[in-house]
Design a protein around this motif. Structure first.
Motif, PDB file in Angstrom:
ATOM      1  N   PRO A  64       0.806  -1.215   0.000  1.00 13.39           N
ATOM      2  CA  PRO A  64       0.000   0.000   0.000  1.00 13.39           C
ATOM      3  C   PRO A  64       0.842   1.269   0.000  1.00 13.39           C
ATOM      4  CG  PRO A  64      -0.125  -1.077   2.127  1.00 13.39           C
ATOM      5  CD  PRO A  64       0.700  -1.941   1.246  1.00 13.39           C
ATOM      6  N   LEU A  65       1.959   1.270   0.750  1.00 15.86           N
ATOM      7  CA  LEU A  65       2.792   2.463   0.749  1.00 15.86           C
ATOM      8  C   LEU A  65       4.196   2.130   1.209  1.00 15.86           C
ATOM      9  CD1 LEU A  65       3.113   4.035   3.868  1.00 15.86           C
ATOM     10  CD2 LEU A  65       0.689   3.739   3.559  1.00 15.86           C
ATOM     11  N   ARG A  66       5.124   2.994   0.801  1.00 12.54           N
ATOM     12  CA  ARG A  66       6.530   2.859   1.192  1.00 12.54           C
ATOM     13  C   ARG A  66       7.084   4.255   1.419  1.00 12.54           C
ATOM     14  NH1 ARG A  66       9.981  -0.539  -2.730  1.00 12.54           N
ATOM     15  NH2 ARG A  66       9.051   0.910  -4.180  1.00 12.54           N
ATOM     16  N   LEU A  67       7.883   4.394   2.480  1.00 14.96           N
ATOM     17  CA  LEU A  67       8.532   5.663   2.784  1.00 14.96           C
ATOM     18  C   LEU A  67       9.992   5.553   2.392  1.00 14.96           C
ATOM     19  CD1 LEU A  67       7.055   6.229   6.349  1.00 14.96           C
ATOM     20  CD2 LEU A  67       6.221   7.129   4.203  1.00 14.96           C
ATOM     21  N   THR A  68      10.411   6.380   1.433  1.00 12.46           N
ATOM     22  CA  THR A  68      11.809   6.422   1.041  1.00 12.46           C
ATOM     23  C   THR A  68      12.450   7.657   1.663  1.00 12.46           C
ATOM     24  OG1 THR A  68      11.399   7.690  -0.971  1.00 12.46           O
ATOM     25  CG2 THR A  68      11.248   5.287  -1.156  1.00 12.46           C
ATOM     26  N   ASP A  69      13.703   7.909   1.333  1.00 13.99           N
ATOM     27  CA  ASP A  69      14.382   9.083   1.879  1.00 13.99           C
ATOM     28  C   ASP A  69      13.800  10.394   1.361  1.00 13.99           C
ATOM     29  OD1 ASP A  69      16.066   7.469   3.339  1.00 13.99           O
ATOM     30  OD2 ASP A  69      17.637   7.474   1.807  1.00 13.99           O
ATOM     31  N   THR A  70      13.251  10.373   0.145  1.00 13.69           N
ATOM     32  CA  THR A  70      12.794  11.616  -0.469  1.00 13.69           C
ATOM     33  C   THR A  70      11.295  11.674  -0.731  1.00 13.69           C
ATOM     34  OG1 THR A  70      13.216  10.723  -2.661  1.00 13.69           O
ATOM     35  CG2 THR A  70      15.000  11.982  -1.624  1.00 13.69           C
ATOM     36  N   ALA A  71      10.605  10.514  -0.762  1.00 16.74           N
ATOM     37  CA  ALA A  71       9.215  10.528  -1.198  1.00 16.74           C
ATOM     38  C   ALA A  71       8.380   9.462  -0.488  1.00 16.74           C
ATOM     39  CB  ALA A  71       9.134  10.312  -2.701  1.00 16.74           C
ATOM     40  N   LEU A  72       7.090   9.686  -0.528  1.00 14.89           N
ATOM     41  CA  LEU A  72       6.097   8.719  -0.090  1.00 14.89           C
ATOM     42  C   LEU A  72       5.603   8.024  -1.347  1.00 14.89           C
ATOM     43  CD1 LEU A  72       3.970   7.621   2.023  1.00 14.89           C
ATOM     44  CD2 LEU A  72       2.584   9.577   1.354  1.00 14.89           C
ATOM     45  N   GLU A  73       5.763   6.699  -1.423  1.00 15.31           N
ATOM     46  CA  GLU A  73       5.328   5.931  -2.593  1.00 15.31           C
ATOM     47  C   GLU A  73       4.073   5.168  -2.223  1.00 15.31           C
ATOM     48  OE1 GLU A  73       8.571   3.521  -3.891  1.00 15.31           O
ATOM     49  OE2 GLU A  73       9.733   5.249  -4.566  1.00 15.31           O
ATOM     50  N   VAL A  74       3.062   5.268  -3.091  1.00 12.22           N
ATOM     51  CA  VAL A  74       1.761   4.661  -2.848  1.00 12.22           C
ATOM     52  C   VAL A  74       1.391   3.800  -4.051  1.00 12.22           C
ATOM     53  CG1 VAL A  74      -0.668   5.158  -2.418  1.00 12.22           C
ATOM     54  CG2 VAL A  74       1.067   6.669  -1.507  1.00 12.22           C
ATOM     55  N   THR A  76      -1.100   2.537  -6.631  1.00 17.03           N
ATOM     56  CA  THR A  76      -2.316   3.115  -7.192  1.00 17.03           C
ATOM     57  C   THR A  76      -3.357   2.031  -7.421  1.00 17.03           C
ATOM     58  OG1 THR A  76      -1.519   2.861  -9.457  1.00 17.03           O
ATOM     59  CG2 THR A  76      -1.016   4.942  -8.355  1.00 17.03           C
ATOM     60  N   PRO A  77      -4.626   2.416  -7.535  1.00 17.37           N
ATOM     61  CA  PRO A  77      -5.672   1.422  -7.781  1.00 17.37           C
ATOM     62  C   PRO A  77      -5.489   0.654  -9.091  1.00 17.37           C
ATOM     63  CG  PRO A  77      -6.643   3.472  -7.040  1.00 17.37           C
ATOM     64  CD  PRO A  77      -5.182   3.736  -7.277  1.00 17.37           C
ATOM     65  N   ASP A  78      -4.809   1.244 -10.074  1.00 17.71           N
ATOM     66  CA  ASP A  78      -4.625   0.553 -11.354  1.00 17.71           C
ATOM     67  C   ASP A  78      -3.337  -0.264 -11.410  1.00 17.71           C
ATOM     68  OD1 ASP A  78      -2.838   2.614 -11.448  1.00 17.71           O
ATOM     69  OD2 ASP A  78      -3.632   3.526 -13.270  1.00 17.71           O
ATOM     70  N   GLY A  79      -2.597  -0.368 -10.302  1.00 20.70           N
ATOM     71  CA  GLY A  79      -1.431  -1.237 -10.252  1.00 20.70           C
ATOM     72  C   GLY A  79      -0.084  -0.545 -10.367  1.00 20.70           C
ATOM     73  N   GLY A  80      -0.067   0.746 -10.553  1.00 23.18           N
ATOM     74  CA  GLY A  80       1.199   1.467 -10.657  1.00 23.18           C
ATOM     75  C   GLY A  80       1.674   1.974  -9.304  1.00 23.18           C
ATOM     76  N   THR A  81       2.691   2.809  -9.343  1.00 24.30           N
ATOM     77  CA  THR A  81       3.218   3.421  -8.121  1.00 24.30           C
ATOM     78  C   THR A  81       3.211   4.924  -8.275  1.00 24.30           C
ATOM     79  OG1 THR A  81       4.632   1.513  -7.721  1.00 24.30           O
ATOM     80  CG2 THR A  81       5.182   3.527  -6.563  1.00 24.30           C
ATOM     81  N   LEU A  82       2.717   5.607  -7.264  1.00 20.19           N
ATOM     82  CA  LEU A  82       2.650   7.054  -7.250  1.00 20.19           C
ATOM     83  C   LEU A  82       3.653   7.551  -6.215  1.00 20.19           C
ATOM     84  CD1 LEU A  82       0.717   9.353  -8.390  1.00 20.19           C
ATOM     85  CD2 LEU A  82      -0.346   9.244  -6.157  1.00 20.19           C
ATOM     86  N   ALA A  83       4.532   8.466  -6.603  1.00 19.42           N
ATOM     87  CA  ALA A  83       5.549   9.004  -5.695  1.00 19.42           C
ATOM     88  C   ALA A  83       5.272  10.479  -5.441  1.00 19.42           C
ATOM     89  CB  ALA A  83       6.935   8.823  -6.277  1.00 19.42           C
ATOM     90  N   ILE A  84       5.159  10.830  -4.153  1.00 23.18           N
ATOM     91  CA  ILE A  84       4.934  12.212  -3.748  1.00 23.18           C
ATOM     92  C   ILE A  84       6.119  12.629  -2.884  1.00 23.18           C
ATOM     93  CG2 ILE A  84       3.375  13.808  -2.584  1.00 23.18           C
ATOM     94  CD1 ILE A  84       1.185  11.680  -2.871  1.00 23.18           C
ATOM     95  N   ASP A  85       6.872  13.627  -3.355  1.00 22.21           N
ATOM     96  CA  ASP A  85       7.991  14.130  -2.560  1.00 22.21           C
ATOM     97  C   ASP A  85       7.464  14.718  -1.257  1.00 22.21           C
ATOM     98  OD1 ASP A  85       9.895  13.432  -4.454  1.00 22.21           O
ATOM     99  OD2 ASP A  85       9.710  15.356  -5.504  1.00 22.21           O
ATOM    100  N   TYR A  86       8.243  14.567  -0.189  1.00 27.48           N
ATOM    101  CA  TYR A  86       7.823  15.093   1.108  1.00 27.48           C
ATOM    102  C   TYR A  86       7.630  16.603   1.060  1.00 27.48           C
ATOM    103  CZ  TYR A  86       9.083  10.495   2.841  1.00 27.48           C
ATOM    104  OH  TYR A  86       9.172   9.153   3.031  1.00 27.48           O
ATOM    105  N   SER A  87       8.425  17.295   0.248  1.00 30.81           N
ATOM    106  CA  SER A  87       8.278  18.744   0.131  1.00 30.81           C
ATOM    107  C   SER A  87       6.991  19.127  -0.607  1.00 30.81           C
ATOM    108  CB  SER A  87       9.485  19.341  -0.590  1.00 30.81           C
ATOM    109  OG  SER A  87       9.600  18.784  -1.889  1.00 30.81           O
TER     110      SER A  87
END
Length: 167
Positions: A64-74, A76-87
């Motif tokens: 469901p989600l992963r926290l990296t050093d720079t971004a929150l990775e989620v 997606t409902p269609d099977g991909g990965t969405l990356a949102i930078d913490y900033s």
């Protein structure tokens, strides 16, 4: 990395079965039937509900989600990965008790990788068009750990209802 826990799923199913026993007893008494007649009557409905719930959860991937050093990775409902930078995170809310979820509001949806479409996530309640909603039920290592990790990574912090302490 936060993932779904089979152990938490088994505990949830055990609690549901334990809660179903008194319901079957009460329904049997109210309808003046034997308990197995009640199970035979309502059992198919319960099985269909369980299959539909499992099918809807299967659309959400195992990560469901992963926290990296720079971004929150989620996932997606269609099977991909969405990356949102913490900033790029304006607000993060963790809410719900029965169906806990994490709602992430990006500052600029176009800076999300890939760019976020309006109403991509459909959640309950009044959400903004670019809110990312992640179900947190049966997620391990747990919501408290996720809250602590996000607090450390996001300068804005999280808005969560916390119990007030007596002064």
């Amino acid at each position: 990395m936060f993932r779904y826990s089979p152990r938490r799923w088994l505990v949830t199913m055990g609690v549901i079965l334990l809660c179903a026993v008194p319901v079957v007893v009460v329904l049997s008494a109210l309808q003046d039937k034997r308990w197995w007649e009640t199970v035979l009557f309502y059992g198919p409905l319960a099985v269909v509900s369980a299959v539909m719930t499992r099918w809807s959860r299967k659309r959400q991937l195992r990560l469901p989600l992963r926290l990296t050093d720079t971004a929150l990775e989620v996932a997606t409902p269609d099977g991909g990965t969405l990356a949102i930078d913490y900033s790029n995170i304006a607000r993060v809310r963790m809410h719900g008790w029965v169906e806990p979820r994490l709602t992430v509001e990006p500052v600029d949806p176009q800076l999300v990788r890939p760019p976020l479409k309006a109403n991509h996530w459909f959640g309950r309640g009044r959400n903004k068009p670019y809110d990312v909603i992640v179900p947190l039920d049966r997620v391990t290592p747990g919501r408290a750990t996720l809250r602590r990790e996000l607090d450390q990574r996001i300068s804005v912090g999280m808005t969560t209802p916390r119990p007030s302490s007596p002064r």
